[in-house]
Structures are given as structure tokens and as C-alpha cells.
Motif scaffolding. Structure first.
Motif, PDB file in Angstrom:
ATOM      1  N   ARG A  62       0.841  -1.211   0.000  1.00  0.00           N
ATOM      2  CA  ARG A  62       0.000   0.000   0.000  1.00  0.00           C
ATOM      3  C   ARG A  62       0.870   1.253   0.000  1.00  0.00           C
ATOM      4  O   ARG A  62       0.644   2.192  -0.760  1.00  0.00           O
ATOM      5  CB  ARG A  62      -0.905  -0.029   1.223  1.00  0.00           C
ATOM      6  CG  ARG A  62      -1.850   1.120   1.321  1.00  0.00           C
ATOM      7  CD  ARG A  62      -2.709   0.933   2.545  1.00  0.00           C
ATOM      8  NE  ARG A  62      -3.689   1.987   2.664  1.00  0.00           N
ATOM      9  CZ  ARG A  62      -4.529   2.100   3.654  1.00  0.00           C
ATOM     10  NH1 ARG A  62      -4.517   1.215   4.626  1.00  0.00           N
ATOM     11  NH2 ARG A  62      -5.379   3.091   3.702  1.00  0.00           N
ATOM     12  N   LYS A  63       1.888   1.252   0.863  1.00  0.00           N
ATOM     13  CA  LYS A  63       2.788   2.404   0.933  1.00  0.00           C
ATOM     14  C   LYS A  63       3.512   2.604  -0.399  1.00  0.00           C
ATOM     15  O   LYS A  63       3.629   3.738  -0.890  1.00  0.00           O
ATOM     16  CB  LYS A  63       3.811   2.212   2.060  1.00  0.00           C
ATOM     17  CG  LYS A  63       4.770   3.372   2.179  1.00  0.00           C
ATOM     18  CD  LYS A  63       5.750   3.173   3.301  1.00  0.00           C
ATOM     19  CE  LYS A  63       6.727   4.333   3.365  1.00  0.00           C
ATOM     20  NZ  LYS A  63       7.694   4.174   4.451  1.00  0.00           N
ATOM     21  N   GLU A  64       3.997   1.526  -1.006  1.00  0.00           N
ATOM     22  CA  GLU A  64       4.703   1.638  -2.290  1.00  0.00           C
ATOM     23  C   GLU A  64       3.794   2.184  -3.386  1.00  0.00           C
ATOM     24  O   GLU A  64       4.219   2.990  -4.213  1.00  0.00           O
ATOM     25  CB  GLU A  64       5.289   0.288  -2.704  1.00  0.00           C
ATOM     26  CG  GLU A  64       6.481  -0.137  -1.861  1.00  0.00           C
ATOM     27  CD  GLU A  64       7.651   0.839  -1.947  1.00  0.00           C
ATOM     28  OE1 GLU A  64       7.923   1.376  -3.039  1.00  0.00           O
ATOM     29  OE2 GLU A  64       8.292   1.067  -0.910  1.00  0.00           O
ATOM     30  N   MET A  65       2.534   1.756  -3.413  1.00  0.00           N
ATOM     31  CA  MET A  65       1.598   2.280  -4.414  1.00  0.00           C
ATOM     32  C   MET A  65       1.355   3.767  -4.196  1.00  0.00           C
ATOM     33  O   MET A  65       1.290   4.550  -5.145  1.00  0.00           O
ATOM     34  CB  MET A  65       0.261   1.536  -4.367  1.00  0.00           C
ATOM     35  CG  MET A  65       0.145   0.378  -5.311  1.00  0.00           C
ATOM     36  SD  MET A  65       0.734   0.656  -6.987  1.00  0.00           S
ATOM     37  CE  MET A  65      -0.529   1.643  -7.703  1.00  0.00           C
ATOM     38  N   LEU A  66       1.224   4.177  -2.950  1.00  0.00           N
ATOM     39  CA  LEU A  66       1.020   5.597  -2.657  1.00  0.00           C
ATOM     40  C   LEU A  66       2.261   6.415  -3.033  1.00  0.00           C
ATOM     41  O   LEU A  66       2.142   7.525  -3.562  1.00  0.00           O
ATOM     42  CB  LEU A  66       0.656   5.788  -1.186  1.00  0.00           C
ATOM     43  CG  LEU A  66      -0.724   5.255  -0.794  1.00  0.00           C
ATOM     44  CD1 LEU A  66      -0.892   5.297   0.725  1.00  0.00           C
ATOM     45  CD2 LEU A  66      -1.824   6.029  -1.484  1.00  0.00           C
ATOM     46  N   LEU A  67       3.448   5.865  -2.784  1.00  0.00           N
ATOM     47  CA  LEU A  67       4.676   6.553  -3.180  1.00  0.00           C
ATOM     48  C   LEU A  67       4.779   6.657  -4.696  1.00  0.00           C
ATOM     49  O   LEU A  67       5.213   7.688  -5.227  1.00  0.00           O
ATOM     50  CB  LEU A  67       5.900   5.834  -2.605  1.00  0.00           C
ATOM     51  CG  LEU A  67       6.093   5.966  -1.093  1.00  0.00           C
ATOM     52  CD1 LEU A  67       7.194   5.014  -0.615  1.00  0.00           C
ATOM     53  CD2 LEU A  67       6.399   7.390  -0.692  1.00  0.00           C
ATOM     54  N   ALA A  68       4.369   5.601  -5.406  1.00  0.00           N
ATOM     55  CA  ALA A  68       4.369   5.644  -6.870  1.00  0.00           C
ATOM     56  C   ALA A  68       3.388   6.701  -7.369  1.00  0.00           C
ATOM     57  O   ALA A  68       3.701   7.458  -8.297  1.00  0.00           O
ATOM     58  CB  ALA A  68       4.008   4.272  -7.437  1.00  0.00           C
ATOM     59  N   LEU A  69       2.228   6.782  -6.741  1.00  0.00           N
ATOM     60  CA  LEU A  69       1.247   7.800  -7.115  1.00  0.00           C
ATOM     61  C   LEU A  69       1.798   9.193  -6.855  1.00  0.00           C
ATOM     62  O   LEU A  69       1.648  10.096  -7.683  1.00  0.00           O
ATOM     63  CB  LEU A  69      -0.055   7.585  -6.342  1.00  0.00           C
ATOM     64  CG  LEU A  69      -1.186   8.539  -6.655  1.00  0.00           C
ATOM     65  CD1 LEU A  69      -1.552   8.502  -8.133  1.00  0.00           C
ATOM     66  CD2 LEU A  69      -2.401   8.206  -5.797  1.00  0.00           C
ATOM     67  N   ARG A  70       2.488   9.372  -5.723  1.00  0.00           N
ATOM     68  CA  ARG A  70       3.108  10.667  -5.422  1.00  0.00           C
ATOM     69  C   ARG A  70       4.127  11.039  -6.496  1.00  0.00           C
ATOM     70  O   ARG A  70       4.196  12.177  -6.947  1.00  0.00           O
ATOM     71  CB  ARG A  70       3.794  10.624  -4.062  1.00  0.00           C
ATOM     72  CG  ARG A  70       4.491  11.956  -3.729  1.00  0.00           C
ATOM     73  CD  ARG A  70       5.482  11.819  -2.607  1.00  0.00           C
ATOM     74  NE  ARG A  70       4.838  11.621  -1.327  1.00  0.00           N
ATOM     75  CZ  ARG A  70       5.518  11.375  -0.200  1.00  0.00           C
ATOM     76  NH1 ARG A  70       6.828  11.284  -0.214  1.00  0.00           N
ATOM     77  NH2 ARG A  70       4.880  11.207   0.927  1.00  0.00           N
ATOM     78  N   SER A  71       4.922  10.059  -6.917  1.00  0.00           N
ATOM     79  CA  SER A  71       5.925  10.291  -7.944  1.00  0.00           C
ATOM     80  C   SER A  71       5.276  10.710  -9.265  1.00  0.00           C
ATOM     81  O   SER A  71       5.759  11.626  -9.944  1.00  0.00           O
ATOM     82  CB  SER A  71       6.761   9.030  -8.140  1.00  0.00           C
ATOM     83  OG  SER A  71       7.712   9.208  -9.136  1.00  0.00           O
ATOM     84  N   LEU A  72       4.181  10.045  -9.633  1.00  0.00           N
ATOM     85  CA  LEU A  72       3.458  10.418 -10.855  1.00  0.00           C
ATOM     86  C   LEU A  72       2.927  11.849 -10.766  1.00  0.00           C
ATOM     87  O   LEU A  72       3.024  12.624 -11.728  1.00  0.00           O
ATOM     88  CB  LEU A  72       2.295   9.461 -11.096  1.00  0.00           C
ATOM     89  CG  LEU A  72       2.655   8.062 -11.559  1.00  0.00           C
ATOM     90  CD1 LEU A  72       1.427   7.164 -11.515  1.00  0.00           C
ATOM     91  CD2 LEU A  72       3.242   8.093 -12.955  1.00  0.00           C
ATOM     92  N   LEU A  73       2.383  12.206  -9.613  1.00  0.00           N
ATOM     93  CA  LEU A  73       1.867  13.562  -9.434  1.00  0.00           C
ATOM     94  C   LEU A  73       2.991  14.598  -9.465  1.00  0.00           C
ATOM     95  O   LEU A  73       2.848  15.660 -10.080  1.00  0.00           O
ATOM     96  CB  LEU A  73       1.087  13.666  -8.122  1.00  0.00           C
ATOM     97  CG  LEU A  73      -0.218  12.884  -8.074  1.00  0.00           C
ATOM     98  CD1 LEU A  73      -0.800  12.910  -6.673  1.00  0.00           C
ATOM     99  CD2 LEU A  73      -1.207  13.414  -9.094  1.00  0.00           C
ATOM    100  N   ASP A  74       4.118  14.282  -8.809  1.00  0.00           N
ATOM    101  CA  ASP A  74       5.263  15.200  -8.834  1.00  0.00           C
ATOM    102  C   ASP A  74       5.755  15.428 -10.260  1.00  0.00           C
ATOM    103  O   ASP A  74       6.074  16.549 -10.646  1.00  0.00           O
ATOM    104  CB  ASP A  74       6.407  14.663  -7.967  1.00  0.00           C
ATOM    105  CG  ASP A  74       6.123  14.768  -6.483  1.00  0.00           C
ATOM    106  OD1 ASP A  74       5.211  15.527  -6.099  1.00  0.00           O
ATOM    107  OD2 ASP A  74       6.818  14.082  -5.704  1.00  0.00           O
ATOM    108  N   GLU A  75       5.815  14.366 -11.054  1.00  0.00           N
ATOM    109  CA  GLU A  75       6.256  14.488 -12.445  1.00  0.00           C
ATOM    110  C   GLU A  75       5.273  15.339 -13.254  1.00  0.00           C
ATOM    111  O   GLU A  75       5.673  16.192 -14.048  1.00  0.00           O
ATOM    112  CB  GLU A  75       6.396  13.102 -13.080  1.00  0.00           C
ATOM    113  CG  GLU A  75       6.861  13.127 -14.513  1.00  0.00           C
ATOM    114  CD  GLU A  75       8.281  13.640 -14.690  1.00  0.00           C
ATOM    115  OE1 GLU A  75       8.582  14.137 -15.796  1.00  0.00           O
ATOM    116  OE2 GLU A  75       9.081  13.556 -13.745  1.00  0.00           O
ATOM    117  N   ALA A  76       3.988  15.125 -13.040  1.00  0.00           N
ATOM    118  CA  ALA A  76       2.977  15.919 -13.750  1.00  0.00           C
ATOM    119  C   ALA A  76       3.079  17.388 -13.369  1.00  0.00           C
ATOM    120  O   ALA A  76       2.960  18.271 -14.226  1.00  0.00           O
ATOM    121  CB  ALA A  76       1.581  15.386 -13.440  1.00  0.00           C
ATOM    122  N   ILE A  77       3.327  17.668 -12.105  1.00  0.00           N
ATOM    123  CA  ILE A  77       3.488  19.056 -11.655  1.00  0.00           C
ATOM    124  C   ILE A  77       4.732  19.675 -12.276  1.00  0.00           C
ATOM    125  O   ILE A  77       4.704  20.817 -12.748  1.00  0.00           O
ATOM    126  CB  ILE A  77       3.547  19.118 -10.111  1.00  0.00           C
ATOM    127  CG1 ILE A  77       2.175  18.768  -9.529  1.00  0.00           C
ATOM    128  CG2 ILE A  77       4.007  20.497  -9.635  1.00  0.00           C
ATOM    129  CD1 ILE A  77       2.181  18.517  -8.039  1.00  0.00           C
TER     130      ILE A  77
END
Length: 74
Positions: free
Chosen positions: A40-55
């Protein structure tokens, strides 16, 4: 309805929709709970990374182009 923690829907040329469902950890014991929490934590970190890249990409497109000075070298 799926028992999966994640539901992803994607159509080419359209948005990606990710639905996250929290698993009922009460039905699991010991090491399984630790693995689920880690996943769960890894998926949330991956989602954070995707959002950071989009920003970052949005900021790069919004930033004005730098003026460059051309120097003639003889």
C-alpha cells in the motif's frame, strides 16, 4: 465487484482512472498484514511520484522561455 485493492480503467486517448480500496486488514494475520501495508505504501509513493512528475511538466510548460543572447564569433 472485484476483491482487488486497485481498480484501473484506461481508454487510449483518455484519462486513466485509478480507484484505491483499502483492504480489510482484520481478516489477515502476521506477515501478510506487513506485506499488504508495505505494498500500500509503495503504491502511494508511486502515485506521489506520478503527481510530482505531472506538476514538474506543468511548471516547465508554464515557465517563460529564457532570452538568449547570440554572440558572433569570428
Amino acid at each position: 465487484m472485484s476483491d482487488s485493492m486497485f481498480e484501473i480503467s484506461f481508454q487510449p486517448g483518455e484519462e486513466v482512472v485509478i480507484k484505491l480500496r483499502a483492504p480489510d486488514l482484520k481478516m489477515f494475520k502476521g506477515e501478510t498484514v506487513q506485506h499488504l501495508m508495505g505494498a500500500r505504501k509503495e503504491m502511494l509513493l508511486a502515485l506521489r511520484s506520478l503527481l510530482d512528475e505531472a506538476i514538474s511538466r506543468t511548471d516547465a510548460h508554464a515557465a517563460p522561455a529564457e532570452d538568449r543572447t547570440r554572440i558572433k564569433v569570428e
